[in-house]
Structures are given as structure tokens and as C-alpha cells.
Design a protein around this motif. Structure first.
Motif, PDB file in Angstrom:
ATOM      1  N   LEU A  51      -0.303   4.314  -2.466  1.00 53.82           N
ATOM      2  CA  LEU A  51      -0.777   5.571  -1.874  1.00 53.82           C
ATOM      3  C   LEU A  51       0.133   6.738  -2.250  1.00 53.82           C
ATOM      4  CD1 LEU A  51      -1.893   4.310   1.659  1.00 53.82           C
ATOM      5  CD2 LEU A  51      -3.347   4.930  -0.281  1.00 53.82           C
ATOM      6  N   MET A  73       0.817  -1.215   0.000  1.00 52.90           N
ATOM      7  CA  MET A  73       0.000   0.000   0.000  1.00 52.90           C
ATOM      8  C   MET A  73       0.851   1.264   0.000  1.00 52.90           C
ATOM      9  SD  MET A  73      -3.140  -0.605  -0.370  1.00 52.90           S
ATOM     10  CE  MET A  73      -3.834   0.976   0.104  1.00 52.90           C
ATOM     11  N   LYS A 110      -0.770   7.690  -5.809  1.00 52.86           N
ATOM     12  CA  LYS A 110      -2.082   8.347  -5.842  1.00 52.86           C
ATOM     13  C   LYS A 110      -1.963   9.796  -5.357  1.00 52.86           C
ATOM     14  CE  LYS A 110      -6.885   7.582  -4.386  1.00 52.86           C
ATOM     15  NZ  LYS A 110      -7.801   6.638  -3.688  1.00 52.86           N
ATOM     16  N   GLU A 111      -1.192  10.015  -4.302  1.00 55.91           N
ATOM     17  CA  GLU A 111      -0.991  11.368  -3.782  1.00 55.91           C
ATOM     18  C   GLU A 111      -0.271  12.244  -4.805  1.00 55.91           C
ATOM     19  OE1 GLU A 111       0.997  13.658   0.088  1.00 55.91           O
ATOM     20  OE2 GLU A 111       1.160  11.486  -0.115  1.00 55.91           O
ATOM     21  N   HIS A 139     -11.716   3.657  -5.875  1.00 54.68           N
ATOM     22  CA  HIS A 139     -10.299   3.767  -5.533  1.00 54.68           C
ATOM     23  C   HIS A 139      -9.521   4.602  -6.548  1.00 54.68           C
ATOM     24  CE1 HIS A 139     -10.424   1.214  -2.075  1.00 54.68           C
ATOM     25  NE2 HIS A 139     -10.728   0.111  -2.735  1.00 54.68           N
TER      26      HIS A 139
END
Length: 394
Positions: A292, A288, A295-296, A380
Motif C-alpha cells: 500500500l 500489505m 501504491k500510494e 489492484h
């Protein structure tokens, strides 16, 4: 040029295999995906083979509508047809089966991903469901260690698929250190007054000898495993073993990403499902982190022109190697025609003979050039208003 593969792949799918398939082009390329089952009623009643047969029928119809005659069609699909009644093949499945066929290609891969039934006919293969297996979102290897049994698995967040390592690794410790080991174990158990397993609870020469014997055993296992993996050392390797095995295997291991946590216990006490649950509990936080972070970066980059959710911008950027990460919504597609001379895109409501999946095209180009591809549920996605989001290289 790809060569025909007649045997079931020992390792479900390697990155090099996927790169070759991605770069392959021919007038007629067939891709088939079906969900499969390890065991149970579906396997006994042949449901998986029926699903493959149904997809093959649909492919036949598509080929006929494109003008191929019956002789040409049967020549293409005959390798797939041979699988339908192969009962041994269906007894060794995982969650999904991917089949690729062309004039000089027949490749089939068992993977721990539950595909929806799907077929695709174009001048290249449909691969976007497979790319996430090779980014930092869940691809791993699992090795279970006992003195008299060794098993090796490939996995992701969906499940595990056992990999055939017969002949590559010793199956028992005495195969590595010789008959003397077996005799010492019998004497040791006799001295204990029962059949309790020995371990490093002694001192001095005996303890050192036991560790050295394990080290020899584990080095041979590592050699066999690495001959199977070759350059696939980015996915972490997690162990299931007794506590005192782990530091010895760590000393023997040459895999560059041996996971620092392991599943403690006797592998005999775990079935495949519980092994997967334990492995994913340990590995999910590790996976993850990368997702993450990407994605950020997308959410920050969208305001700076460093990201996009526009298919007309994304496909040309993917072709030219400008995309770091591609986020695709699961079970969706965008069909159309991409003109490489102008970078222009024509969107279609459904695939035509001249068109292709633009999401598949973008995913292939990103993967070929070292980017990451994620296949996500809508909620998501960084920007759920679009089926495709891209983070550019910057």
C-alpha cells in the motif's frame, strides 16, 4: 554458467537461483509453467504430467519452426521428458511447477503459486511470474515444532510447500539431549499417573533443566534451518507451536526476521491448508503495509513525473536501473523489440523470433537491480488503464 540440476530442488526457489536464471542468455531458452496439485484425482490420473507433455509438444513445434532438426530438439527436451513418467516426482508437488531448459540448463521448481499453462521460447528465460515471491508481498517461511517432529515450509498468499530438512535438523528432542531425556519423560508421566505431556509448570531445577533441553534442541533446529536459508532472511519466519515453546525458540533463533506472532497449538491439530490459513491471517497485515505504501507513492509520483504507465518509458528506465517498483497486470503481456543502443521500442501483436516479452524484460531488470515486482489483478493496479505501471527511484 549455470549447471544442470538433475535432482528435485529441496528448497522450491531461492533468490540466487532466480538471479542466475535472469542473467542467463543463450540462443535457445525454454520456459514452461503448469498448475499442479498436491493430492487428489488430478494427481492420481496424471493430469499434471499430461499438462507438461502438452506444453512440451508445443515447444517441440516452436523449435521445429525455428529450423532445429529432430536430433537437436530431442537433446534439448529429453530432461523434461524424463519427468513425465516419474510418479514419485508428481506426488511431491505444490500449486505450480516452473521448468527451465537450455543447452546446459535443466532446472525445475515447485512453488506455491497456481500458474496458468504457458510456454515461452526466446534467448532468455521467462520469469516475471516468479519475481513477486521475493518482494514484500507474501513470501514467508513456516516452522512447526513438536518434541518428536519438526517440519519446515515455504509459503505465500497462495499456499505452502514443505521443504525437505531431513538430516539438517533433529527430528526428536532426545536426538539432541540424549537418552536420559526419554527416561525422564517416562518417569514424569508415571508420576502424573498417565500420558499427559509435561511442560514448564514445575519450579526450580526441574523447570530450568527442561528449558535448557528445549534450548539445545531448538538451537540445533535453527542451525539446520539457517544452513538451508543462507541469506534468505528478509521473508518472515512464523512458528506453529505450543505457547511455552515460542519464547525458548526466540532465544535460540538467529533468523533476523522471526515473526512476533505465532500459531498457538499442537501442530498435529493442523493440516497444511489450515496451517496456511492461520499463517496468512497473521502475516497479511504485515505484507500489505509495504504494498500500500508503494501504491500510494506511485499515485503521488505520477503527477510529479516520478512514475509512468508508458511501456516506451518504462523499459529503458528498467534497463538503466531507475525503477523502484514495477506493477504488472496478471495474465497479460506486451511483445516487441527493444534496441539498447537507442532505447527505442517496436511493439508487436505477438511474439516473433526476433522479439521478446517486454514486460518480462522490464521485470528482470528491476529485480536484478533490487527493485520490487508485483503481479496484480487489473483492479489492484495503481493505473488499470495500462498493463504496466512503474514507480521511479527518487
Amino acid at each position: 554458467m549455470l549447471t544442470v540440476k538433475e535432482e528435485v530442488a529441496d528448497l522450491a526457489l531461492k533468490k540466487d537461483d532466480l538471479l542466475r536464471l535472469s542473467q542467463y542468455h543463450n540462443k535457445t531458452c525454454i520456459s514452461i509453467y503448469i498448475p499442479t496439485h498436491r493430492l487428489g484425482v488430478e494427481t492420481l490420473k496424471g493430469q499434471d504430467s499430461i499438462n507438461l507433455k502438452n506444453q512440451l509438444r508445443k515447444i517441440r513445434n516452436k523449435l521445429s519452426s525455428q529450423g532445429l532438426n529432430s536430433r537437436e530438439i530431442e537433446k534439448l527436451v529429453n530432461p523434461v521428458l524424463s519427468l513425465i513418467d516419474d510418479t514419485d516426482f508428481w506426488r511431491h508437488q505444490s500449486e505450480g511447477l516452473a521448468v527451465f531448459v537450455s543447452e546446459d540448463v535443466f532446472e525445475k521448481y515447485t512453488v506455491p503459486v497456481p500458474f496458468a499453462e504457458f510456454n515461452y521460447l526466446s534467448s532468455s528465460f521467462y520469469l516475471k511470474q516468479l519475481f513477486p515471491l521475493f518482494n514484500d508481498y507474501g513470501h514467508f517461511f513456516l516452522l512447526t515444532l513438536k518434541k518428536d517432529d519438526v517440519k519446515f515450509f515455504e509459503g505465500n498468499k497462495y499456499g505452502l510447500t514443505e521443504i525437505n530438512v531431513e538430516g539438517l535438523v533433529p527430528s526428536r528432542l532426545e536426538d539432541s539431549v540424549g537418552y536420559d531425556f526419554e527416561q525422564k519423560q517416562i518417569q514424569f508421566r508415571t508420576q502424573l499417573g498417565g500420558n499427559k505431556p509435561g511442560s514448564f509448570h514445575g519450579h526450580g531445577e526441574s523447570e530450568a533443566r527442561d528449558k535448557n533441553e528445549l534450548l539445545v534442541f531448538f538451537r540445533e533446529i535453527d542451525k539446520g534451518i539457517m544452513s538451508k536459508l543462507h541469506d534468505q532472511q528478509e521473508p518472515p519466519l512464523i512458528l506453529c507451536c505450543l505457547d511455552y515453546f515460542y519464547p525458548v525458540y526466540r532465544e535460540a533463533c538467529t533468523h533476523k526476521n522471526l515473526f512476533p506472532k505465532f500459531i498457538s497449538g499442537n501442530p498435529t491439530d493442523f493440516d497444511t491448508r489450515s496451517l496456511h490459513i492461520k499463517a496468512w491471517e497473521a502475516l497479511e497485515p504485515y505484507f500489505m503495509q509495504g504494498f500500500l505504501s508503494r501504491k500510494e507513492r506511485y499515485l503521488i509520483g505520477i503527477d510529479k513525473g516520478k512514475a509512468s504507465s508508458n511501456i516506451r518509458e518504462i523499459v529503458p528506465a528498467a534497463v538503466s536501473g531507475k525503477i523502484d517498483t514495477l506493477f504488472l497486470e496478471k495474465n497479460t503481456d506486451i511483445f516487441g523489440i527493444y534496441d539498447p543502443s537507442t532505447g527505442g521500442i517496436s511493439i508487436q501483436e505477438e511474439q516473433s523470433t526476433a522479439g521478446e516479452s517486454l514486460l518480462n524484460l522490464a521485470a528482470k531488470k528491476v529485480f536484478e537491480q533490487g527493485g520490487a515486482v508485483y503481479l496484480l489483478e487489473k483492479h489492484h493496479m495503481p493505473d488499470g488503464s495500462s498493463e504496466v505501471n512503474a514507480l521511479f527511484r527518487y
